[in-house]
Design an enzyme around this catalytic site. Sequence first.
Site, mmCIF file in Angstrom:
data_model
loop_
_atom_site.group_PDB
_atom_site.id
_atom_site.type_symbol
_atom_site.label_atom_id
_atom_site.label_comp_id
_atom_site.label_asym_id
_atom_site.label_seq_id
_atom_site.Cartn_x
_atom_site.Cartn_y
_atom_site.Cartn_z
ATOM 1 N N ASP A 1 43.892 43.108 36.464
ATOM 2 C CA ASP A 1 44.508 44.511 36.764
ATOM 3 C C ASP A 1 43.626 45.444 36.518
ATOM 4 O O ASP A 1 43.262 46.428 37.363
ATOM 5 C CB ASP A 1 45.881 44.395 35.963
ATOM 6 C CG ASP A 1 46.670 45.754 36.424
ATOM 7 O OD1 ASP A 1 46.264 46.270 37.492
ATOM 8 O OD2 ASP A 1 47.622 46.095 35.785
ATOM 9 N N ASP B 1 34.953 42.622 27.821
ATOM 10 C CA ASP B 1 34.708 44.008 27.606
ATOM 11 C C ASP B 1 33.089 44.141 28.182
ATOM 12 O O ASP B 1 32.867 45.056 28.662
ATOM 13 C CB ASP B 1 34.565 44.179 26.097
ATOM 14 C CG ASP B 1 34.296 43.097 25.265
ATOM 15 O OD1 ASP B 1 34.073 42.068 25.902
ATOM 16 O OD2 ASP B 1 34.261 43.379 24.034
ATOM 17 N N LYS C 1 38.526 36.724 26.934
ATOM 18 C CA LYS C 1 38.120 37.107 25.558
ATOM 19 C C LYS C 1 38.166 35.943 24.517
ATOM 20 O O LYS C 1 38.938 35.894 23.612
ATOM 21 C CB LYS C 1 39.199 38.257 25.230
ATOM 22 C CG LYS C 1 38.925 39.029 24.084
ATOM 23 C CD LYS C 1 37.643 40.197 24.261
ATOM 24 C CE LYS C 1 37.452 40.932 22.931
ATOM 25 N NZ LYS C 1 36.181 41.592 22.915
ATOM 26 N N ASP D 1 40.835 47.464 39.392
ATOM 27 C CA ASP D 1 40.987 49.072 39.762
ATOM 28 C C ASP D 1 39.532 49.512 39.540
ATOM 29 O O ASP D 1 39.296 50.644 40.091
ATOM 30 C CB ASP D 1 41.999 49.569 38.731
ATOM 31 C CG ASP D 1 43.150 49.735 39.735
ATOM 32 O OD1 ASP D 1 43.764 48.990 40.375
ATOM 33 O OD2 ASP D 1 44.275 50.645 39.178
ATOM 34 N N TYR E 1 52.117 40.160 31.068
ATOM 35 C CA TYR E 1 52.975 41.030 31.781
ATOM 36 C C TYR E 1 54.480 40.029 32.063
ATOM 37 O O TYR E 1 55.298 40.894 32.157
ATOM 38 C CB TYR E 1 52.543 41.259 33.194
ATOM 39 C CG TYR E 1 51.291 42.296 33.305
ATOM 40 C CD1 TYR E 1 50.753 42.967 31.829
ATOM 41 C CD2 TYR E 1 50.579 42.733 34.448
ATOM 42 C CE1 TYR E 1 49.767 43.862 31.847
ATOM 43 C CE2 TYR E 1 49.395 43.481 34.297
ATOM 44 C CZ TYR E 1 49.016 44.133 33.115
ATOM 45 O OH TYR E 1 48.145 44.834 33.204
#
Length: 355
Positions: A243, A219, A187, A247, A142
């Site tokens: 992020d 994942d 990852k 959520d 980001y």
Amino acid sequence: MVKNIAVIRGDGIGPEIVNEAINVLDRVAELYGHIFNYTDVDMGGCAIDKHGDPLPTSELKKCVESDSVLLGAVGGNKWNDVPGNMRPEKGLLRLRAGMGVYSNNRPAKIWPQLSSASPLKKSIVEQGIDFIIVRELIGGIYFGEHKTEGDTAIDVLTYNEAEIERIGRIGFETAQKRNKKLCSVEKSNVLDSSRLWKKVMHRLSTEYPDVELTDMLVDNCAMQIVKNPAQFDVIVTENMFGDILSDEASQITGSIGMIPSSSLGASSCGLYEPIHGSAPDIAGQDKANPIGTILSAAMMLRFSFNMCEEANAIENAVSAYLDAGYRTADIMSEGGKLVGCKQCGKLIRDNLEKG
Ligand code: NAD
């Protein structure tokens, strides 16, 4: 102990929910012999109206100089048409940057009394959902370069060891204050930044021998959060993974009005706020659920002031309130006793007992 708390009531339901959290903090102070001093800070739409700026420098200074900041929420339709850099939410971004809070901590906890509010199967919910996601907040993809050249778009993901180490330490220290299990999510089968992440986390783990560190690919973690959330205590991860996972995690627990959060940086001065917004549709009607804000105050006691017993007392008082069947409208179900924001706050305050 004496602690100075900067208080941002903000807009919409912000003043109502923050008032209830302060009433609860005042009772904690009485019971445990602390002194909490409050300094009002203008931020958001109310600051635009008063100062022509969503967070004047003088107001930010009050936050940076405090022992911690308690925030309700900012924003509302009234300020929808103001220019982008003057919007209420800009105040919040400036506050996070100004305080240097690089670690966002969001608990995913389902209260057994509200288990029917979860979209997960009863058999999974019954195993208990109570974990925290520690998300790196000011690095990663980001904050990398973003550009589009012809038919190609590029977003750059960079982490250095120092950035990983500082968030990693928050992960370990959070786990030390809970059940001492830390799951590092990355990852590393694909990304160099994740391999560096994993290496730094394992190097740090030698300094925290009391915490059990495990690794999980992102994942798999997304799957495990819905399949077996009871396995998690603290998850630590980078910005974009955090992020998305936070959520996902908030949705498995039910109502938005119940969930607190903390953001911390290098010092113990943190920013504590519920995850929801200013709810203009119910503002000023005594309908808001103040529990997310009250639990944010509990997080402030635990993580910034090291007052774990006091934080537990608040959480026990919330639990006793739910046990007694009281519900604000957002979590109302059959047989519940409907209460407003003020009564909810008062009942929780009255339930507080020194542990
Ligand atoms: P919201 O979270 O304010 O409201 C979404 C829905 O949830 C509404 O129906 C609301 O009534 C309900 N709700 C939220 N909190 C509740 C509570 N404590 N008790 C009971 N019900 C609750 O989201 P929104 O409507 O998309 O945004 C409203 C304003 O808040 C916007 O201006 C937005 O920019 C701002 N916002 C601020 C923050 C913040 O200050 N951190 C975060 C998100 C949104």
